[in-house]
Enzyme design. Structure first.
Site, PDB file in Angstrom:
ATOM      1  N   LYS A 109      -3.693   3.074   3.064  1.00  0.00           N
ATOM      2  CA  LYS A 109      -4.884   2.314   2.635  1.00  0.00           C
ATOM      3  C   LYS A 109      -6.037   3.263   2.316  1.00  0.00           C
ATOM      4  O   LYS A 109      -6.815   3.031   1.387  1.00  0.00           O
ATOM      5  CB  LYS A 109      -5.298   1.329   3.730  1.00  0.00           C
ATOM      6  CG  LYS A 109      -4.314   0.176   3.854  1.00  0.00           C
ATOM      7  CD  LYS A 109      -4.523  -0.630   5.102  1.00  0.00           C
ATOM      8  CE  LYS A 109      -3.524  -1.763   5.193  1.00  0.00           C
ATOM      9  NZ  LYS A 109      -3.443  -2.377   6.516  1.00  0.00           N
TER      10      LYS A 109
ATOM     11  N   ILE B 166     -10.189  -8.803   3.251  1.00  0.00           N
ATOM     12  CA  ILE B 166     -11.529  -8.240   2.960  1.00  0.00           C
ATOM     13  C   ILE B 166     -11.552  -7.699   1.523  1.00  0.00           C
ATOM     14  O   ILE B 166     -10.734  -6.856   1.174  1.00  0.00           O
ATOM     15  CB  ILE B 166     -11.885  -7.099   3.948  1.00  0.00           C
ATOM     16  CG1 ILE B 166     -11.816  -7.585   5.393  1.00  0.00           C
ATOM     17  CG2 ILE B 166     -13.254  -6.526   3.634  1.00  0.00           C
ATOM     18  CD1 ILE B 166     -12.113  -6.505   6.422  1.00  0.00           C
TER      19      ILE B 166
ATOM     20  N   LYS C  99       0.817  -1.237   0.000  1.00  0.00           N
ATOM     21  CA  LYS C  99       0.000   0.000   0.000  1.00  0.00           C
ATOM     22  C   LYS C  99       0.836   1.265   0.000  1.00  0.00           C
ATOM     23  O   LYS C  99       0.480   2.267  -0.618  1.00  0.00           O
ATOM     24  CB  LYS C  99      -0.983   0.040   1.186  1.00  0.00           C
ATOM     25  CG  LYS C  99      -0.378  -0.287   2.534  1.00  0.00           C
ATOM     26  CD  LYS C  99      -0.599  -1.725   2.839  1.00  0.00           C
ATOM     27  CE  LYS C  99       0.300  -2.224   3.923  1.00  0.00           C
ATOM     28  NZ  LYS C  99      -0.021  -3.565   4.365  1.00  0.00           N
TER      29      LYS C  99
HETATM   30  N1  LIG Z   1       2.368  -9.256   6.699  1.00  0.00           N
HETATM   31  C1  LIG Z   1       1.100  -8.948   6.485  1.00  0.00           C
HETATM   32  O1  LIG Z   1       0.202  -9.389   7.212  1.00  0.00           O
HETATM   33  C2  LIG Z   1       0.727  -8.053   5.335  1.00  0.00           C
HETATM   34  C3  LIG Z   1      -0.631  -7.768   5.102  1.00  0.00           C
HETATM   35  C4  LIG Z   1      -0.992  -6.975   4.003  1.00  0.00           C
HETATM   36  C5  LIG Z   1      -0.005  -6.457   3.177  1.00  0.00           C
HETATM   37  N2  LIG Z   1       1.318  -6.729   3.444  1.00  0.00           N
HETATM   38  C6  LIG Z   1       2.332  -6.170   2.530  1.00  0.00           C
HETATM   39  O2  LIG Z   1       2.972  -7.242   1.869  1.00  0.00           O
HETATM   40  C7  LIG Z   1       4.327  -6.885   1.582  1.00  0.00           C
HETATM   41  C8  LIG Z   1       5.253  -7.976   2.158  1.00  0.00           C
HETATM   42  O3  LIG Z   1       5.094  -8.007   3.550  1.00  0.00           O
HETATM   43  P1  LIG Z   1       5.662  -9.204   4.426  1.00  0.00           P
HETATM   44  O4  LIG Z   1       5.034  -9.084   5.748  1.00  0.00           O
HETATM   45  O5  LIG Z   1       5.573 -10.487   3.685  1.00  0.00           O
HETATM   46  O6  LIG Z   1       7.212  -8.780   4.544  1.00  0.00           O
HETATM   47  P2  LIG Z   1       8.415  -9.653   5.128  1.00  0.00           P
HETATM   48  O7  LIG Z   1       7.924 -10.851   5.862  1.00  0.00           O
HETATM   49  O8  LIG Z   1       9.331  -8.705   5.826  1.00  0.00           O
HETATM   50  O9  LIG Z   1       9.169 -10.185   3.810  1.00  0.00           O
HETATM   51  C9  LIG Z   1       9.758  -9.303   2.919  1.00  0.00           C
HETATM   52  C10 LIG Z   1      10.369 -10.079   1.776  1.00  0.00           C
HETATM   53  O10 LIG Z   1      10.837  -9.121   0.814  1.00  0.00           O
HETATM   54  C11 LIG Z   1      12.131  -9.532   0.395  1.00  0.00           C
HETATM   55  N3  LIG Z   1      12.873  -8.360  -0.084  1.00  0.00           N
HETATM   56  C12 LIG Z   1      13.140  -7.201   0.569  1.00  0.00           C
HETATM   57  N4  LIG Z   1      13.832  -6.356  -0.228  1.00  0.00           N
HETATM   58  C13 LIG Z   1      14.003  -7.013  -1.399  1.00  0.00           C
HETATM   59  C14 LIG Z   1      14.665  -6.696  -2.618  1.00  0.00           C
HETATM   60  N5  LIG Z   1      15.281  -5.517  -2.785  1.00  0.00           N
HETATM   61  N6  LIG Z   1      14.645  -7.605  -3.610  1.00  0.00           N
HETATM   62  C15 LIG Z   1      14.036  -8.814  -3.463  1.00  0.00           C
HETATM   63  N7  LIG Z   1      13.390  -9.171  -2.309  1.00  0.00           N
HETATM   64  C16 LIG Z   1      13.393  -8.291  -1.310  1.00  0.00           C
HETATM   65  C17 LIG Z   1      12.761 -10.144   1.623  1.00  0.00           C
HETATM   66  O11 LIG Z   1      13.849 -10.928   1.196  1.00  0.00           O
HETATM   67  P3  LIG Z   1      14.696 -11.827   2.229  1.00  0.00           P
HETATM   68  O12 LIG Z   1      13.799 -13.021   2.513  1.00  0.00           O
HETATM   69  O13 LIG Z   1      15.894 -12.204   1.458  1.00  0.00           O
HETATM   70  O14 LIG Z   1      14.956 -10.985   3.423  1.00  0.00           O
HETATM   71  C18 LIG Z   1      11.576 -10.931   2.182  1.00  0.00           C
HETATM   72  O15 LIG Z   1      11.481 -12.204   1.564  1.00  0.00           O
HETATM   73  C19 LIG Z   1       4.542  -5.490   2.176  1.00  0.00           C
HETATM   74  O16 LIG Z   1       4.346  -4.534   1.191  1.00  0.00           O
HETATM   75  C20 LIG Z   1       3.430  -5.385   3.216  1.00  0.00           C
HETATM   76  O17 LIG Z   1       3.016  -4.043   3.416  1.00  0.00           O
HETATM   77  C21 LIG Z   1       1.703  -7.503   4.491  1.00  0.00           C
END
Ligand SMILES: NC(=O)c1ccc[n+]([C@@H]2O[C@H](COP(=O)([O-])OP(=O)(O)OC[C@H]3O[C@@H](n4cnc5c(N)ncnc54)[C@H](OP(=O)(O)O)[C@@H]3O)[C@@H](O)[C@H]2O)c1
Length: 414
Positions: A198, A129, A98
């Site tokens: 959002k 949602i 977002k």
């Molecule tokens: N978590 C939630 O509940 C949730 C809900 C809605 C939306 N989101 C959104 O979904 C997205 C991901 O969130 P997340 O919680 O999954 O994050 P996360 O658990 O911190 O995982 C981030 C991932 O991004 C990778 N990454 C970071 N920089 C990178 C780069 N330059 N090139 C390639 N890969 C890279 C990391 O690689 P490494 O594994 O190598 O560190 C890791 O695998 C975010 O935008 C977040 O706002 C999350």
């Protein structure tokens, strides 16, 4: 209609990326498979063998077999570069980011139009949602009055934990991070920024308003103190972080993010833990309420899967409401009923900023004022006095007040 075969280049294998991978294995009918996964850290231990991962984005972007890029990384600026490049290469994109969308909305609209490729982002707003596609499609013709609710799962989890278990703020935040609900940078959640990003998406799909995050006032939950928690408990209220986009009595749209006291009769009252709740008010359908998991690996992945499925049928957002000519009210001129807590010494000065005071209270060192004031006042008081806080009375928005009765009708507790 026959589904298109989807070959995915996935960026990110964290909470959502790995969740998506798992969910995809359980949905074979989708005819979608992950060809490559690009991550950042080459030494990290992962649930899949190392040969599944790459570290060079161009191996996805230049691969002609990959027709969909799914961007699930936690760095909004790098994410924008990836999404931009993918759209320019003619690849459809699904993202949950977002912040990236809200900060680059206009450029992303332009790129979708210029390269004639869709960008979908249901997971970016309230995770599981389905609010974006509903606003885009179902509420296409009905006249919307407001879209508002609890749109950030981690702050709702933290507030629920503090209230139910009397946890400290720090402990509750640590738990939200441990369970994968909180953003890597927790300030995005607790300062209300995530909710604001959002809200930028909701404003575009509800009212056709393209605004910048800076146009919207946001206050998070990090300033909430004991006085507000005790007040809520005493009155049988709960404090929730609200994102609001609503038409005011002059027909303009007001938008802000504020912590708010919620009455037991309000459906948002029972939205607890990591759940989100969104209320949509429209002229013809009246009030409708959506509740669901607002964060977490599989719930967020479910929205990503839904976008991938929509792409397989050729779906794209049409942004029909962008021609609606709606106007966003200047954030500083919004009048609201609020409680402002501050030091005892400055309470009377703070009261001077109020257009109407219902009640004020002084204890040993601090006090609070409840009444009607503008977001400009809130912003200037909170900037001058970092220890102060503000909470909205959600049941009395878009207030109208007679200016000549200022400071009458005050209930004093000293
Ligand atoms: N978590 C939630 O509940 C949730 C809900 C809605 C939306 N989101 C959104 O979904 C997205 C991901 O969130 P997340 O919680 O999954 O994050 P996360 O658990 O911190 O995982 C981030 C991932 O991004 C990778 N990454 C970071 N920089 C990178 C780069 N330059 N090139 C390639 N890969 C890279 C990391 O690689 P490494 O594994 O190598 O560190 C890791 O695998 C975010 O935008 C977040 O706002 C999350």
């Amino acid at each position: 209609m026959k589904r298109k075969k989807i070959t995915i280049g996935l960026f990110g294998f964290g909470c959502v990326g790995s969740g998506l991978y798992e969910v995809l294995q359980l949905t074979p009918k989708l005819n979608a498979s992950v060809k490559r996964i690009c991550v950042k850290n080459p030494t990290k231990e992962r649930s899949l063998p190392p040969e599944n991962f790459i570290f060079d984005p161009s191996m996805i972007l230049n691969d002609d077999e990959i027709n969909v890029v799914v961007e699930l990384i936690d760095d909004a600026e790098v994410a924008f570069e990836i999404v931009k490049a993918a759209l320019m290469h003619g690849k459809a994109v699904v993202t949950a980011n977002k912040k990236m969308i809200a900060c680059h909305f206009e450029e992303l609209l332009f790129l979708q139009h210029k390269f004639r490729v869709p960008l979908l982002y249901e997971a970016a707003c309230c995770a599981s949602i389905p609010v974006i596609r509903n606003l885009e499609e179902y509420y296409d013709n009905d006249l919307l009055v407001s879209v508002e609710g609890i749109v950030n799962g981690s702050t709702n989890y933290i507030l629920s934990k503090i209230r139910k278990e009397k946890s400290t703020f720090k402990y509750a935040l640590g738990e939200a991070q441990r369970l994968g609900f909180a953003e890597s940078n927790p300030d995005l959640d607790i300062k209300g920024l995530d909710a604001k990003y959002k809200l930028v998406l909701l404003l575009a799909h509800a009212f056709g308003l393209v605004v910048k995050p800076g146009d919207i006032y946001n206050l998070g939950i990090d300033r909430i103190g004991n006085a507000e928690l005790e007040y809520a408990e005493e009155k049988g209220l709960k404090i929730k972080l609200l994102a609001v986009a609503a038409r005011n009595s002059h027909g303009n749209i007001q938008a802000f993010v504020l912590p708010a006291f919620i009455e037991p009769e309000d459906k948002l009252y029972s939205v607890e833990d990591v759940f989100n709740g969104v209320r949509i008010m429209s002229c013809f359908a009246d009030s409708q309420f959506f509740e669901g998991r607002g964060a977490g690996s599989h719930p967020t992945a479910s929205a990503v899967i839904s976008d991938i499925s929509a792409l397989s049928y050729g779906y794209r957002y049409e942004y029909k409401k962008l021609d609606n000519d709606e106007v966003l009210q200047d954030q500083h001129s919004v009048h609201l009923k609020l409680m402002i807590r501050c030091n005892k010494e400055i309470l009377h000065d703070v009261m001077d900023y109020f257009l109407w005071v219902d009640e004020y209270k002084l204890t040993n060192n601090e006090g609070y004022v409840i009444g009607i004031t503008t977001l400009k006042t809130v912003s200037s008081i909170l900037e001058q006095y970092p220890e102060s806080s503000a909470i909205l009375f959600d049941d009395q928005r878009d207030v109208k007040f007679p200016a000549d009765v200022r400071l009458k009708n005050i209930a004093i507790h000293e």
